[in-house]
Write an enzyme that holds these catalytic residues in place. Structure first.
Site, PDB file in Angstrom:
ATOM      1  CG  ASP A 160      -1.389  -6.313   7.896  1.00 59.32           C
ATOM      2  OD1 ASP A 160      -0.525  -5.502   8.295  1.00 59.32           O
ATOM      3  OD2 ASP A 160      -1.379  -6.790   6.743  1.00 59.32           O
TER       4      ASP A 160
ATOM      5  CG  HIS B 250      -0.974   3.291   3.010  1.00 57.38           C
ATOM      6  ND1 HIS B 250       0.400   3.329   3.002  1.00 57.38           N
ATOM      7  CD2 HIS B 250      -1.304   1.966   3.035  1.00 57.38           C
ATOM      8  CE1 HIS B 250       0.881   2.093   3.021  1.00 57.38           C
ATOM      9  NE2 HIS B 250      -0.135   1.249   3.053  1.00 57.38           N
TER      10      HIS B 250
ATOM     11  CG  PHE C 132       0.543  -3.991  -1.314  1.00 52.14           C
ATOM     12  CD1 PHE C 132      -0.390  -4.855  -1.864  1.00 52.14           C
ATOM     13  CD2 PHE C 132       1.752  -3.811  -1.982  1.00 52.14           C
ATOM     14  CE1 PHE C 132      -0.133  -5.533  -3.051  1.00 52.14           C
ATOM     15  CE2 PHE C 132       2.024  -4.482  -3.169  1.00 52.14           C
ATOM     16  CZ  PHE C 132       1.081  -5.343  -3.706  1.00 52.14           C
TER      17      PHE C 132
END
Length: 426
Positions: free
Chosen positions: A303, A307, A321
């Protein structure tokens, strides 16, 4: 042509054998005790493990639309450094790959810039997170790997059921981020002791497990392959275990951070520790480890969710998240579980290669004569500290910064091409 000399390979029993490996025309041509050739390039693999390239079915590449976080180029460079030769890209991009045109444009960009194989997902719904289904047949023709609305759960049972029926008719998988929006309550961390201590809104276990329970029954009725993303709770493990026993075609993945960490590891209100699903309780983590070992959970996926720094270096209430994982997956798992004798080396390699390949019917994940030459060379004695400054990924957001790990990829071959070697992308 390459000859990997004096390396070691894992046999079917999980034992290490000294072997040479010949790569020719993008394939593994020969595996033998000693290989001598008069042409080609020799690669010194002395004392190192030669393994199948890793497969990660859960990666966020952010392109198009989120290039400040990651691009196809930087994400696949990170994959190459981490030993991954096949990654599957999530569709929460701008635009969303919800049409044949967008998917074809994405495929063209992948072909132009990717360092390793990228298999892109299409969304389940138009624009991702709506109740209008995409044209499944057209997207399959355009090369979609599977269908997912990852980032949000499909909220209406009727929408999910119809999606599953359409996917089943095409022998395609529905891959689900499982989260009931009515049970999130604006949470930013797990609804547990850390949330209570910090005064933060929590996400309860049932937000995930309730939707999985719904979906496995829908999958049974639709005859669909249903895959659970980043499973994180003990209740979810129980539901998947029961569904498998009932003969329902359900598979599940777990992320390295949910196996290694729980809510008690979070040092404070730091956005770099914010992910979805959140780090759960010790009991949840124990259930995930048990589920992986007993086959309830099929394999490991990172996953990888990069960011920009300004989106993570803030308190959890404001942070995005997600954490990165492609460049740290193997070293973390090898250090925490193989070096501690909780897992065998073969178990770890299988969960990162052949198991995801089997679940999604991919012709990769094996090291044998005739197989595609997707290979990672691992130095199981190499010790290094996780330093985001060295990442190829644009995302530096990891809670593992400063952790020393043993066992690192040192070279990666993608379809016989050396794409990473000793710290350098080729």
């Amino acid at each position: 042509m390459y000859v990997l000399k004096n390396g070691q390979v894992l046999n079917a029993s999980g034992e290490l054998e000294n072997k040479d490996v010949l790569i020719q025309n993008g394939k593994v041509n020969l595996i033998a005790d000693s290989i001598e050739v008069t042409s080609g390039e020799e690669f010194d693999a002395t004392g190192k493990l030669i393994a199948p390239g890793f497969i990660d079915v859960h990666v966020h590449l952010r392109e198009p639309g989120g290039e400040h976080k990651e691009t196809i180029l930087t994400g696949t460079q990170a994959a190459a450094r981490g030993g991954y030769t096949t990654i599957c890209s999530m569709p929460n991009t701008k635009p969303v790959p919800d049409s044949k045109e967008v998917m074809e444009n994405l495929q063209a960009k992948i072909k132009e810039t990717a360092e390793v194989r990228v298999l892109p997902y299409a969304s389940i719904t138009t624009s991702l997170g709506t109740d209008e289904l995409v044209d499944f047949e057209a997207l399959k023709e355009a090369g979609a790997f599977a269908f997912t609305d990852d980032g949000v759960g499909v909220q209406l049972a009727g929408t999910m059921y119809e999606a599953m029926k359409r996917a089943a008719a095409l022998d395609m998988a529905i891959v689900a981020h499982c989260e009931d929006n009515s049970l999130i309550y604006g949470g930013v961390v797990h609804d547990g002791i850390f949330a209570e201590k910090e005064g933060l809104k929590g996400i309860p276990n049932i937000a995930e497990s309730v939707q999985i329970a719904r979906d496995v029954l829908l999958a049974e009725a639709a005859g669909c392959h249903y895959h659970v993303c980043h499973i994180s709770t003990k209740e979810s493990v129980r539901v998947v275990r029961d569904a498998k026993r009932a003969g329902i075609r359900v598979t599940a993945e777990v992320s390295p951070h949910h196996l290694i960490l729980d809510e008690e590891a979070i040092p404070g209100n730091d956005g770099n520790w914010k992910m979805n699903p959140p780090l759960r309780s010790k009991a949840d983590r124990a259930a995930l480890l048990e589920g992986l070992l007993d086959g309830t959970i099929d394999f490991i996926a990172t996953d990888h969710a990069p960011h920009a720094a300004e989106e993570k270096n803030v308190p959890m209430e404001q942070a995005a998240f997600g954490i990165v994982g492609l460049e740290t997956g193997f070293p973390l798992l090898y250090t925490h579980f193989v070096k501690t004798n909780e897992w065998t080396l073969k178990q770890l390699i299988d969960w990162m290669t052949v198991k995801p390949a089997e679940c999604f019917k991919l012709p990769y994940g094996k090291l044998e004569e005739g197989s595609v030459a997707d290979i990672v060379v691992l130095d199981l004695e190499k010790e290094a500290t996780i330093d985001p400054a060295t990442f190829y990924s644009k995302g530096k957001n990891t809670p593992f910064v400063g952790e020393t790990c043993i066992g690192w990829p040192v070279a990666t071959f993608a379809e016989g091409t050396l794409v990473y070697n000793e710290g350098e992308i080729k």
